[in-house]
Design a protein around this motif. Structure first.
Motif: not given
Length: 279
Positions: A72-88, A9-15, A96-99
């Motif tokens: 500028n990570p290749a990806a940010i995966l958000v896996a928190v519960k919706p109830q705490i999304a406002e803070g996360a 697995l190589d997403p092309g940058g940090p995750v 987040a970066g431009p790509s």
């Protein structure tokens, strides 16, 4: 559309993983099992107990990165519960970066909400995995709008398929239907096993024997279906002899008020609830 990628697995940058609960951890383990370098993985989850934090550090990933640690990570995966999304979400947006492609597996959190937290130009994928992801046998429905490039979509695909298969839908609204069918679907199967076991007891079997028979039947039928190219309707017919025992049972299950309309009502109820949660 479904695709698979071979090799490490190589997403092309940090995750960056935001949230390392059950689903986040399942994806993380899948990434590492597929050869993702743990030095390129960063995890943010202030709600985790110390034991879980120690386990994550033991995997070689960076826990609690600061802004200067990751650009500028290749990806940010958000896996928190919706109830705490406002803070996360603001925490995630700071990295987040431009790509960067943002992949959200938060139920009921729309692209509109996510775009408000990141930016209107942010490349965002909404995805809905299910709990068999914990054993690498999940199915994820995903949607990407026009802000997501083919390269970014491929990155999202690689990360999501570490937990199982991935299918893409053409409209964001269909994610609610994905939730109704596969997101909530494992519970339907578990309930079927419960019901079969109780029926076995009603037919005279000891409870432990009835549960074993029901559980192994569903496990085996699922594996048979996985290995077969035949559609489920053909597999059903293959085990149904005319005027036999299976035909007698299916006569009940396939009646006008039988299983099919009941399951349809259940899936539509889950789909409506997903829409309500999304506002």
């Amino acid at each position: 559309m479904n695709a698979h990628y071979s090799g490490p697995l190589d997403p092309g940058g940090p995750v960056l993983l935001i949230g390392a609960g059950k689903m986040g951890s399942a994806l993380l383990e899948g990434w590492l099992n597929r050869g993702l370098d743990p030095k390129t993985v960063f995890v943010v989850d202030p709600a985790l107990p110390d034991a879980s934090l120690d386990r994550l550090k033991g995997l070689g990933v960076t826990v609690g990165p600061q802004a200067g640690d990751l650009s500028n990570p290749a990806a940010i995966l958000v896996a928190v519960k919706p109830q705490i999304a406002e803070g996360a979400l603001p925490v995630a947006a700071a990295f987040a970066g431009p790509s960067t492609v943002v992949v959200s597996i938060m139920a009921g959190t729309t692209l509109k909400t996510l775009s408000a937290a990141f930016s209107a130009e942010a490349a965002i994928v909404r995805a809905m995995p299910n709990t068999p992801a914990a054993v690498g046998r999940g199915i994820t429905g995903a949607f990407a709008d026009e802000t997501v490039s083919e390269r970014q979509r491929a990155v999202a695909q690689k990360l999501l398929e570490a937990a199982g298969d991935v299918v893409w839908v053409s409209e964001e609204a269909l994610i609610d239907a994905v939730t109704g069918v596969s997101g909530s679907g494992p519970a339907y199967v578990f309930l079927l096993v419960e019901a079969m076991a109780k029926a076995g007891v009603a037919a005279g079997l000891p409870a432990d024997v009835a549960e074993t028979l029901a559980r192994k039947t569903v496990e085996g039928a699922g594996e048979l279906m996985r290995q077969s190219s035949e559609p489920p309707a053909i597999l059903r017919r293959n085990v149904t002899s005319p005027n036999g025992t299976t035909a007698a049972a299916l006569g009940v299950l396939m009646a006008d008020d039988g299983l099919e309309p009941l399951v349809e009502r259940a899936v539509l109820a889950a789909t409506r609830r997903a829409k309500e949660l999304a506002g």
